[in-house]
Motif scaffolding. Structure first.
Motif, mmCIF file in Angstrom:
data_model
loop_
_atom_site.group_PDB
_atom_site.id
_atom_site.type_symbol
_atom_site.label_atom_id
_atom_site.label_comp_id
_atom_site.label_asym_id
_atom_site.label_seq_id
_atom_site.Cartn_x
_atom_site.Cartn_y
_atom_site.Cartn_z
ATOM 1 N N VAL A 59 -5.568 33.412 25.999
ATOM 2 C CA VAL A 59 -5.851 32.010 24.639
ATOM 3 C C VAL A 59 -5.553 32.708 23.416
ATOM 4 O O VAL A 59 -6.342 34.040 23.010
ATOM 5 N N ARG A 64 -7.898 18.896 17.756
ATOM 6 C CA ARG A 64 -9.635 19.417 17.855
ATOM 7 C C ARG A 64 -9.842 17.837 18.977
ATOM 8 O O ARG A 64 -11.191 18.713 19.659
ATOM 9 N N TYR A 100 -12.852 27.309 20.480
ATOM 10 C CA TYR A 100 -12.186 26.776 19.547
ATOM 11 C C TYR A 100 -12.327 25.296 20.728
ATOM 12 O O TYR A 100 -11.486 23.969 20.202
ATOM 13 N N ASP A 116 -10.582 22.320 28.327
ATOM 14 C CA ASP A 116 -10.096 22.210 29.348
ATOM 15 C C ASP A 116 -9.156 23.282 30.185
ATOM 16 O O ASP A 116 -8.788 23.212 31.004
ATOM 17 N N ARG A 117 -9.777 24.382 29.888
ATOM 18 C CA ARG A 117 -8.421 25.440 30.229
ATOM 19 C C ARG A 117 -9.523 27.075 29.898
ATOM 20 O O ARG A 117 -10.770 26.970 30.005
ATOM 21 N N SER A 175 -2.354 29.509 25.610
ATOM 22 C CA SER A 175 -2.378 28.791 23.908
ATOM 23 C C SER A 175 -2.697 29.652 23.304
ATOM 24 O O SER A 175 -3.036 30.696 23.496
ATOM 25 N N VAL A 180 -2.284 21.157 20.307
ATOM 26 C CA VAL A 180 -3.263 20.470 20.635
ATOM 27 C C VAL A 180 -4.234 19.607 19.757
ATOM 28 O O VAL A 180 -4.694 21.077 18.350
ATOM 29 N N ILE A 210 -7.787 22.394 14.283
ATOM 30 C CA ILE A 210 -8.941 22.879 15.190
ATOM 31 C C ILE A 210 -9.508 23.978 14.166
ATOM 32 O O ILE A 210 -10.715 24.927 14.809
ATOM 33 N N LEU A 267 -11.140 24.328 23.134
ATOM 34 C CA LEU A 267 -10.453 24.133 24.383
ATOM 35 C C LEU A 267 -10.954 24.163 25.253
ATOM 36 O O LEU A 267 -10.507 24.415 26.247
ATOM 37 N N ASP A 327 0.904 25.668 24.107
ATOM 38 C CA ASP A 327 0.234 25.224 23.438
ATOM 39 C C ASP A 327 0.374 25.912 22.612
ATOM 40 O O ASP A 327 -0.002 27.485 22.320
ATOM 41 N N ALA A 381 -11.234 30.581 24.722
ATOM 42 C CA ALA A 381 -10.849 28.785 24.395
ATOM 43 C C ALA A 381 -11.988 27.820 24.212
ATOM 44 O O ALA A 381 -12.280 26.991 23.777
ATOM 45 N N GLY A 429 -2.584 25.565 18.896
ATOM 46 C CA GLY A 429 -3.238 24.585 17.379
ATOM 47 C C GLY A 429 -3.019 25.522 16.122
ATOM 48 O O GLY A 429 -2.582 26.238 16.174
#
Length: 585
Positions: free
Chosen positions: A58, A584, A508, A512-513, A84, A582, A193, A510, A147, A505, A149
């Motif tokens: 990330v 927020r 920010y 789910d990762r 990401s 992605v 984000i 994120l 991905d 992750a 953001g």
């Protein structure tokens, strides 16, 4: 027995939680991690015996704001295992942008981030959006290899609301601030984000003017952070005054480090927002980073949310005939600059031409904010420049420095640099290892990396396309620090992986990762860790309008998965584009 979609078998698993490596399988089903450990069964098996398997990286500090509108690959991040990324850093971006505003934003991005204006003119579909929510909607309609953001940039926002007053960095009125706060709230509610700002006078537009917002009052920045809170919350990102040095050559920074730290702490306390900001070892005050870490430790214990953003290798300014170098504004060099590269290098080796260029006057560039204006800084830094071998060592010995090479050759460092750049076909590359290498080692960077309050970033992927090629920092972070370093202590691989996966992750939102745990997104890297190599940058003329950029060849990524879809195989693009914008919320 459960039959999964894909099993990565026999891997050395570093799961992103900070736990030590274990051997086992990792399973994927419906884009999620569906099993970890033991022996698992699937319709498809990816053999990973002896390979390192980790969450996808990330990267929180990139500048793909323009490139993301025309390109679906997003290299150099794509080839370095990033799954990401966060763009819109340092207060520069392309939304909001009303008709007629694009030229100012292009010149700002070209001056600050060294992205060719012609490429931005041709590549960005100007007119496809005006507001930041419309920019997000445009990006949301595209597909990527990873991905992305987006953050709202202070420079674009201030210009959009204040016009030329914003560009001239006049103080914002109450009405200006209220209008900007409203737009920040709208952008955050739409899925931005973060919000970013630049406070350093080093960041300048092509005409030499500072980024809009560089001298913004504490009240203006507080209100904009309140705008993020109004919209549901995000991250406040900044490059602060004095963070990269005194910059006396530019007139000196306006605000002290202590002022900036107190300001960021106040913003975080008042608004409840997370704040991340550039923290490096600079040459003017090489111990100031210690004050930063001490300050953050004390204030975070009392409830602030400050995250110093540190690099995993020195910030390297490249010097090459294909990019920028100390001789690029010499009168004699300008006379041959149009020649094809190999012919130019051959001409430079002519004794008469060599003598002329080495003794010539410099001609200042037309645009004082252009990166070509760095020629004087590159000349003064020759003694701190290092030649790059094919496989790059970012903690080199002094024998690679022009100062020592010149002494061995019986010439001046400037002559040694000239002869190196003019060798062969002209593709040699040197680098000035600046921030983080003040002590001629990476001990300071190591201390910053292992500090519990820091996050890693500052790779600037997508920016400084002919000056800096640090988008491969995620690869360096694991290769150098847990495998290659011999001049000091290494860092455990599980710590390094967690630092650039889960920790970034979570910063920010994120959530789910970032880890290889059941139920998390299947963003995964499979790496031939023993043979992971970061090589010398090479140029590619692949930007719109024929723009040239450096890319750094990296090998050792056996596979990368984004949302369960394999995007790379053996360092090669599979063509799959599962990446999306992605938001927020």
């Amino acid at each position: 027995m459960t039959l999964h979609d894909v099993v990565i078998s026999g891997a050395t698993i570093v799961d992103g939680t900070g736990a030590p490596p274990v051997t086992g399988d990792v399973a994927i089903s419906d884009g999620r991690i569906s099993g970890v450990g033991g022996s698992l069964q699937a319709s498809r098996t990816v053999a990973a015996d002896g390979a390192l398997v980790a969450p996808g990286w990330v990267d929180v500090h990139t500048h793909f704001d323009g490139q993301a509108t025309w390109d679906d690959e997003l290299d150099p991040s794509f080839s370095n295992g990033v799954t990401s990324l966060v763009m819109g850093n340092c207060g520069v971006g392309f939304a909001p942008c009303a008709p007629g505003e694009q030229q100012t934003l292009i010149e700002l991005m070209e001056g600050v981030e060294d992205i060719p204006g012609a490429a931005l003119h041709e590549g960005v579909p100007w007119g496809a959006w005006e507001s930041f929510p419309e920019y997000l909607d445009f990006l949301d309609g595209r597909e990527y290899a990873l991905d992305i953001g987006a953050q709202l940039a202070h420079g674009a926002l201030r210009f959009h609301v204040m016009g030329e007053r914003g560009v001239r960095n006049e103080e914002a009125t109450d009405a200006d601030i209220a209008a900007m706060r409203k737009l920040v709230a709208e952008a955050t509610a739409a899925g931005a984000i973060g919000f970013s700002t630049s406070r350093t006078i080093f960041h300048r537009s092509l005409d030499g003017s500072a980024v809009p917002g560089t001298y913004a009052t504490v009240n203006e920045l507080r209100e904009l952070a309140f705008g993020m809170a109004d919209g549901g919350g995000a991250v406040f990102e900044a490059i602060t005054s004095e963070s990269i040095g005194d910059l006396e050559a530019f007139g000196g920074e306006r605000f002290s480090q202590r002022h900036e730290l107190e300001m960021l702490a106040d913003i975080s306390r008042a608004t409840g927002q997370k704040v991340t900001f550039t923290t490096v070892q600079n040459t003017d005050r090489p111990e100031d980073w210690r004050e930063v870490l001490d300050f953050v430790t004390e204030h975070n214990a009392a409830g602030t949310k400050l995250y110093p953003q540190v690099s995993s290798r020195p910030i390297g300014l490249l010097s090459s005939l294909e990019g920028y170098h100390a001789f690029m504004r010499r009168r004699g060099y300008l006379a041959i600059a149009h020649l094809p590269l190999a012919e130019r290098a051959k001409t430079m080796r002519d004794p008469q031409v060599r003598r002329q260029i080495l003794t010539d006057d410099d001609i200042a560039p037309d645009n004082p904010g252009s990166m070509e204006a760095l020629y004087e800084a590159l000349q003064m830094s020759i003694s701190r420049m290092y030649v790059l071998d094919d496989v790059v060592d970012y903690e080199p010995g002094s024998e690679c420095c022009f100062l020592e090479l010149a002494a061995a050759q019986g010439v001046t460092p400037l002559e040694a640099a000239y002869d190196f750049l003019a060798e062969g076909d002209g593709t040699n590359v040197a680098t000035m290892l600046g921030a983080g290498f003040v002590d001629k080692n990476l001990d300071a960077i190591r201390e910053m990396l292992v500090h519990p309050e820091t996050i890693t970033g500052l790779g600037d992927a997508g920016a400084h396309v002919k000056l800096i090629c640090d988008g491969s920092m995620p690869s360096t972070q694991i290769a150098h620090w847990s495998r290659d370093r011999t001049s000091g202590p290494q860092i455990p691989i599980e710590f390094l992986v967690e630092k650039q996966t889960r920790r970034n992750a979570q910063l920010y939102g994120l959530d789910d990762r970032g880890t290889l745990q059941v139920g998390m997104r299947a963003d995964i890297n499979v790496i031939d860790f023993d043979n992971l190599e970061i090589r010398r940058p090479v140029t590619h003329a692949d930007l719109p309008a024929g723009g040239v950029r450096f890319l750094q060849p990296v090998s050792g990524y056996l596979a990368t998965f984004v949302n369960g879809v394999q995007t790379r195989a053996n360092d090669t693009d599979t063509g799959a584009r599962p990446g999306r914008l992605v938001r927020r919320h």
